[in-house]
Design an enzyme around this catalytic site. Sequence first.
Site, mmCIF file in Angstrom:
data_model
loop_
_atom_site.group_PDB
_atom_site.id
_atom_site.type_symbol
_atom_site.label_atom_id
_atom_site.label_comp_id
_atom_site.label_asym_id
_atom_site.label_seq_id
_atom_site.Cartn_x
_atom_site.Cartn_y
_atom_site.Cartn_z
ATOM 1 N N ARG A 164 -4.009 -9.071 -20.312
ATOM 2 C CA ARG A 164 -4.963 -8.777 -21.375
ATOM 3 C C ARG A 164 -4.392 -7.812 -22.413
ATOM 4 O O ARG A 164 -4.971 -7.646 -23.484
ATOM 5 C CB ARG A 164 -6.294 -8.271 -20.805
ATOM 6 C CG ARG A 164 -6.224 -6.939 -20.111
ATOM 7 C CD ARG A 164 -7.528 -6.614 -19.423
ATOM 8 N NE ARG A 164 -8.583 -6.179 -20.331
ATOM 9 C CZ ARG A 164 -8.652 -4.980 -20.907
ATOM 10 N NH1 ARG A 164 -7.714 -4.081 -20.668
ATOM 11 N NH2 ARG A 164 -9.627 -4.657 -21.702
ATOM 12 N N GLU A 175 3.159 -7.121 8.116
ATOM 13 C CA GLU A 175 3.440 -5.689 7.940
ATOM 14 C C GLU A 175 4.390 -5.428 6.779
ATOM 15 O O GLU A 175 4.817 -4.291 6.574
ATOM 16 C CB GLU A 175 4.026 -5.103 9.228
ATOM 17 C CG GLU A 175 3.087 -5.166 10.430
ATOM 18 C CD GLU A 175 1.796 -4.379 10.221
ATOM 19 O OE1 GLU A 175 1.881 -3.228 9.760
ATOM 20 O OE2 GLU A 175 0.718 -4.934 10.502
ATOM 21 N N PRO A 182 0.821 -1.214 0.000
ATOM 22 C CA PRO A 182 0.000 0.000 0.000
ATOM 23 C C PRO A 182 0.856 1.266 0.000
ATOM 24 O O PRO A 182 0.356 2.351 -0.283
ATOM 25 C CB PRO A 182 -0.840 -0.122 1.280
ATOM 26 C CG PRO A 182 -0.205 -1.185 2.095
ATOM 27 C CD PRO A 182 0.599 -2.044 1.184
ATOM 28 N N ASP A 235 -10.431 1.295 -23.943
ATOM 29 C CA ASP A 235 -10.617 1.135 -22.503
ATOM 30 C C ASP A 235 -10.565 2.503 -21.829
ATOM 31 O O ASP A 235 -9.810 3.366 -22.245
ATOM 32 C CB ASP A 235 -9.426 0.370 -21.863
ATOM 33 C CG ASP A 235 -9.374 -1.093 -22.260
ATOM 34 O OD1 ASP A 235 -10.377 -1.613 -22.736
ATOM 35 O OD2 ASP A 235 -8.293 -1.685 -22.067
#
Length: 269
Positions: free
Chosen positions: A157, A115, A88, A172
């Site tokens: 993809r 963590e 993150p 897209d």
Amino acid sequence: MRLDVVTIFPEYLEPLNVSLVGKARARGQLDVRIHDLRDWTHDKHHTVDDTPYGGGPGMVMKPEPWGEALDAVLASGEGEPVLVVPTPSGVPFTQQLAVELSAKPWLVFTPARYEGIDRRVIEEYGDRLDVREVSIGDYVLAGGEAPVLVMVEAIARLLPGVLGNAASHQDDSFAPGAMADLLEGPVYTKPPQWRGRTIPEVLLSGHHGKIARWRRDQAFARTDRNRPDLIERADPAAFDKKDRETLSILGWAPGEDGRFGRTNQTVEE
Ligand code: ADE
């Protein structure tokens, strides 16, 4: 393209056997190898984590198993992979990054639990490899495995021949090109009537110019509603006269620098 994933939950990566990625593997377009990090532990309990130096909650993944695992994976291939570390705290995973990574011959993913991984592992391989710490969004998951599934699908993809229709990712949302900076609008298929709901007339008209214009206006409307930040950021050179009319109807106007911002008024059609 070759993809390696080192994880303590190999079964979490099972979805890579399904659908688009699964078929690309079966066709030999993707060589995916899943490794169990615990194979590189040497104690009875196959320990991969320990308490953090300096204190604090949670556990940190030990450097030794990661070092041995990555050395083995690196030694098993030709050349150098890009090391993708889901966290993150990383840079945002965007369509642009997916496009960039889809051009690499070899990616190694290191999803962590707890963590995170002892920092020295990132430093050690950062000295030798292109290492990317990547976040899939501003929320905290229990581990990096789900982010690996997300990134691999977005990357796979884009590989030549993986999607049935080569043109289908050119428009897209977020793809570079004509519709860049706009979200895709709504889509419809048969039947023409469903629960009393019809298809927008223009889509049945066969008039390609009008259909393209309608789609672009719908894209502006949806972007205005869901992601106004994309319009604020957009290069106004990408907007033609009709785009500007549409933006004005939606309550946008160019500022001094030419970029669009919301005004207080919305023009009623
Ligand atoms: N690991 C935990 N949360 C994550 C996130 N948002 N992106 C990437 N890896 C993660």
